[in-house]
Design an enzyme around this catalytic site. Structure first.
Site, PDB file in Angstrom:
ATOM      1  N   ASP A  97       6.686   1.998   7.115  1.00 14.89           N
ATOM      2  CA  ASP A  97       7.741   1.493   6.239  1.00 14.89           C
ATOM      3  C   ASP A  97       7.580  -0.001   6.009  1.00 14.89           C
ATOM      4  OD1 ASP A  97      10.052   1.029   4.868  1.00 14.89           O
ATOM      5  OD2 ASP A  97      11.413   1.540   6.510  1.00 14.89           O
ATOM      6  N   ASP A 284       8.386  -0.548  -1.395  1.00 18.26           N
ATOM      7  CA  ASP A 284       8.868   0.101  -0.170  1.00 18.26           C
ATOM      8  C   ASP A 284       8.180   1.444   0.026  1.00 18.26           C
ATOM      9  OD1 ASP A 284      10.249   1.084   1.957  1.00 18.26           O
ATOM     10  OD2 ASP A 284      12.226   1.022   1.025  1.00 18.26           O
TER      11      ASP A 284
END
Length: 490
Positions: A97, A284
């Site tokens: 992430d 992201d």
């Protein structure tokens, strides 16, 4: 001839001991771990909810060789891979992430969360390299948080061993966030923010312990549903076979996130207008969809025929206040002041003074008014009549996204327009087959839009470029030069 046969035999033998066992070793010792996909269904779509992460936070060696981690697709929605913590390594499936900086996995001391009993838990007593820290912590994630304490142990990433990495042993997980999740934890690749200044992130330690020679890592997400490999992360470099042409690089706007500035968005050949002067976008890898402000998402839904909900409040503003909005726009009043002038918003054109409103949680007549002002302003620039502008605004009211943020669309994508982002003054189009997510399960074939809503602040439109965008474009995260590069994915 005998020499040729001998060489051929050696080549076949090398192929057998490397490729034959499910991984490849190249001349530069880069290790590629192949992982498989899982099928996509409606329940996994519901699990893959877009959320606004904490947007207020500020965010032995391997002989200097690049480290490669192949990713596994969670039903084509989440991408993850296996890591090992401890000696001997205890295995965990984690999401890589770029919008967080912590590493966390469930702890053997997680007794009161059902989700912990459904996945592996780290057991410090089984590791001979464990170092106790014990300081408690709380990490925002999804719609809630995870709670636990810091520990320190060796981390296995690919074939490389990172010495004494600080991570979080989670002792309490949110029920709805993790009960149905298909991953065990998260490995953050974001910047070290103020909240984590005492914890060195994994990527920082890779550089400090000289695991890589270059301070970059790259993401490639495979769009081929028949391939066993769903993608890869390449730490310390990029693989030229995974992209076409040159990368377009843009600077990172601020630390804490891999945040860049984007320009105007186009639906087909038509400008949406909202980001002509620039918008911020977070790149992201931990988010499945492309998220953006409702104002533009509604225009996109209308253009691609997405089925949303009929907003009575939105239509009420058009009916009762449309003439006032039109007259004030024609007279030259600044658009951001109009909803305040007609009494639907307070505090100089912004939402009401509550904390929730100041944080950008939109709702009510004020939110509808601000969207309608923007839509009508766009129609005026196109020299449309008032009747046509009101008709268009009402149509957009009918295509407001569903409360869950997802919109179903027709699976016949050939007639749908391209959606184009402007990054670094270059166009990055998404074709319909790239932004439409196909769901094929026992309930039949369904298609949903790869776009979902994220409203952070009316004066600061924010986008999140998640996996629906990254599947189309190979991405280089250049830590050393504080920039991000995009090239067409191969």
């Amino acid at each position: 001839m005998k020499m040729k046969n001998l060489v051929a035999s050696v080549v076949i033998w090398i192929w057998y001991i490397t490729c034959g066992f499910g991984f490849n070793v190249y001349a530069d010792d880069m290790v590629r771990i192949e992982l498989k996909r899982r099928p996509l269904d409606l329940s996994s779509i519901r699990d893959a909810t877009m959320y606004a992460k904490d947007l207020n936070r500020k965010l032995g060696n391997s002989d200097l060789n690049d480290q490669i981690i192949y990713l596994k697709s969670y039903r084509d929605v989440h991408y993850f891979a296996e890591i090992g913590i401890g000696s001997p390594p205890q295995r965990f499936i984690v999401v890589f992430d770029t919008a967080s900086s912590y590493l966390w996995v469930p702890s053997s001391r997680c007794f009161f969360s059902i989700a912990c009993y459904l996945r592996p838990r780290y057991k410090s007593r089984l590791s001979n390299t464990y170092t106790k820290i014990g300081k408690s912590c709380k990490i925002p994630f999804g719609t809630g948080s995870v709670h636990g304490f810091f520990s320190q142990d060796n981390l296995k990433v690919g074939d490389a061993i990172l010495k004494q990495q600080v991570f979080t042993e989670v002792t309490r997980e949110g029920y709805f966030t993790f009960l149905r999740a298909r991953f065990d934890g998260v490995l953050g690749l974001g910047f070290q923010g103020t909240a984590s200044r005492n914890v060195t992130p994994v990527w920082y330690n890779m550089l400090l312990q000289h695991m890589v020679t270059k301070s970059i890592f790259s993401f490639w997400l495979n769009r081929d549903p028949t391939s066993r490999i769903a993608g890869e992360i390449l730490f310390g470099g990029m693989d030229w076979t995974h992209f076409r042409g040159q990368h377009t690089y843009v600077p990172v706007a601020q630390n804490g996130y891999w945040e860049i500035e984007i320009g105007d968005l186009f639906i087909g050949n038509n400008s949406t207008g909202l980001c002509k002067d620039g918008c911020q976008a977070i790149v992201d890898t931990g988010t499945s969809f492309i998220a953006g402000p409702t104002t533009i998402l509604t225009q996109i839904n209308h253009a691609i025929g997405a089925e949303g909900i009929v907003s009575l409040e939105c239509k009420k503003v058009v009916s009762n206040y449309g003439d006032s909005i039109w007259e004030r726009l024609i007279s030259g009043i600044q658009p951001e002041k109009i909803c305040n002038r007609i009494g639907l918003c307070t505090n100089n054109g912004s939402l009401g003074g509550s904390h929730e409103h100041r944080m950008g949680i939109r709702g009510g007549l004020c939110s509808s008014c601000e969207m309608i002002v923007f839509w009508i302003q766009v129609e005026i620039r196109k020299e449309r009549s008032k009747e046509k502008a009101f008709q268009y605004a009402n149509q957009l009211c009918e295509t407001l996204p569903n409360p869950g943020g997802k919109s179903f669309i027709n699976c016949d994508v050939f007639a749908l327009p391209h959606i184009t982002f402007t990054i670094g003054k270059k166009s990055f189009p998404l074709s319909p087959d790239q932004y439409v997510i196909r769901v094929d399960d026992s309930q039949g074939v369904h298609c949903i839009s790869g776009f979902t809503t994220l409203n952070v602040h009316p004066r600061r439109p924010l986008w999140v470029l998640g996996d629906a965008f990254l599947r189309a474009y190979h991405t280089v995260f250049d830590f050393g030069n504080s920039q991000i590069g995009f090239a067409e994915s191969a």
